[in-house]
Design an enzyme around this catalytic site. Structure first.
Site, PDB file in Angstrom:
ATOM      1  N   GLY A 105       0.823  -1.197   0.000  1.00  0.00           N
ATOM      2  CA  GLY A 105       0.000   0.000   0.000  1.00  0.00           C
ATOM      3  C   GLY A 105       0.858   1.249   0.000  1.00  0.00           C
TER       4      GLY A 105
ATOM      5  N   GLN B  71       3.200   9.805   1.751  1.00  0.00           N
ATOM      6  CA  GLN B  71       4.469   9.138   1.435  1.00  0.00           C
ATOM      7  C   GLN B  71       5.075   9.611   0.116  1.00  0.00           C
ATOM      8  OE1 GLN B  71       2.806   5.034   2.357  1.00  0.00           O
ATOM      9  NE2 GLN B  71       4.949   4.734   2.837  1.00  0.00           N
TER      10      GLN B  71
ATOM     11  N   CYS C 187       7.095  -0.978   5.914  1.00  0.00           N
ATOM     12  CA  CYS C 187       6.584   0.251   5.309  1.00  0.00           C
ATOM     13  C   CYS C 187       7.601   0.741   4.293  1.00  0.00           C
ATOM     14  CB  CYS C 187       6.370   1.297   6.400  1.00  0.00           C
ATOM     15  SG  CYS C 187       5.777   2.870   5.775  1.00  0.00           S
ATOM     16  N   LEU C 188       7.111   1.222   3.154  1.00  0.00           N
ATOM     17  CA  LEU C 188       8.024   1.709   2.107  1.00  0.00           C
ATOM     18  C   LEU C 188       8.814   2.930   2.567  1.00  0.00           C
ATOM     19  CD1 LEU C 188       5.724   1.251  -1.008  1.00  0.00           C
ATOM     20  CD2 LEU C 188       7.697  -0.148  -0.362  1.00  0.00           C
TER      21      LEU C 188
ATOM     22  N   HIS D 234      -2.914   0.306   8.471  1.00  0.00           N
ATOM     23  CA  HIS D 234      -1.558   0.860   8.323  1.00  0.00           C
ATOM     24  C   HIS D 234      -1.587   2.152   7.482  1.00  0.00           C
ATOM     25  CE1 HIS D 234       2.933   0.273   7.532  1.00  0.00           C
ATOM     26  NE2 HIS D 234       2.585   1.210   6.669  1.00  0.00           N
ATOM     27  N   GLU D 235      -2.257   2.072   6.335  1.00  0.00           N
ATOM     28  CA  GLU D 235      -2.302   3.244   5.448  1.00  0.00           C
ATOM     29  C   GLU D 235      -3.132   4.364   6.069  1.00  0.00           C
ATOM     30  OE1 GLU D 235      -0.223   3.386   3.116  1.00  0.00           O
ATOM     31  OE2 GLU D 235       0.253   1.245   3.178  1.00  0.00           O
TER      32      GLU D 235
ATOM     33  N   HIS E 135      -1.149   6.419   8.371  1.00  0.00           N
ATOM     34  CA  HIS E 135      -0.260   7.384   7.695  1.00  0.00           C
ATOM     35  C   HIS E 135      -0.918   8.758   7.552  1.00  0.00           C
ATOM     36  CE1 HIS E 135       3.438   5.458   6.425  1.00  0.00           C
ATOM     37  NE2 HIS E 135       2.805   4.402   5.948  1.00  0.00           N
TER      38      HIS E 135
HETATM   39 NI    NI Z   1       3.591   2.549   5.410  1.00  0.00          NI
END
Ligand code: NI
Length: 154
Positions: free
Chosen positions: A46, A51, A88-89, A130-131, A134
């Site tokens: 995701g 991000q 996480c990216l 999770h997203e 953010h």
């Molecule tokens: Ni993330």
């Protein structure tokens, strides 16, 4: 379309709170298209707009190569618990356990401003939580925990 640079967690920008989308216009569609392209390359589950440096309440998730776009999402119901390892990216640290609901119901808008409600479980529920975090500047590393005995999942 363009691949956008992913903001690392070491940049304080990632901690900012995103603002609701008010216009479902070309700039939103371009953002979403770019997020898909960025996620294709980064190969995550995701990606949220913050991000890629945009403080809009927007994220996408990738579940078995199926993409879902969420604009102005709200988690309206949760049930159960699960402990899965997350990464996480934006975070170049090892994956670790986070406690999440087993099932979530989320209300959101699609890119055209149509409202929808979706109930998801297991890994998809993890990705949505999770997203969604953010969008409020919260990272999985803030929530790392030790699962109770027998409840740790891979
Ligand atoms: Ni993330």
């Amino acid at each position: 379309m363009a691949i956008r640079e992913i903001v690392p967690h070491t940049d304080n920008f990632i901690r900012k709170k995103s603002k609701p989308v008010t216009k479902f216009d070309e700039s939103l569609w371009e953002l979403l298209d770019d997020m898909h392209e960025t996620l294709d390359v980064a190969k995550g589950s995701g990606l949220s707009a913050v991000q890629v440096g945009v403080l809009k309440r927007v994220f996408i998730i990738d579940i078995n190569e199926m993409r879902i776009e969420f604009v102005n999402p709200t988690i309206i119901k949760t049930s159960g618990v699960q402990y899965k390892k997350e990464g996480c990216l934006s975070v170049k640290l090892p994956f670790d356990y986070v406690k999440r609901p087993k099932t979530v119901t989320v209300a959101a808008y699609d890119r055209y401003g149509n409202k929808f409600t979706l109930t998801c479980e297991d890994w998809t529920a993890v990705c949505i939580c999770h997203e969604n975090d953010h969008l409020d500047g919260i990272l999985y590393i803030d929530k790392i925990c030790t699962p109770p005995k027998g409840l740790a999942e891979d």
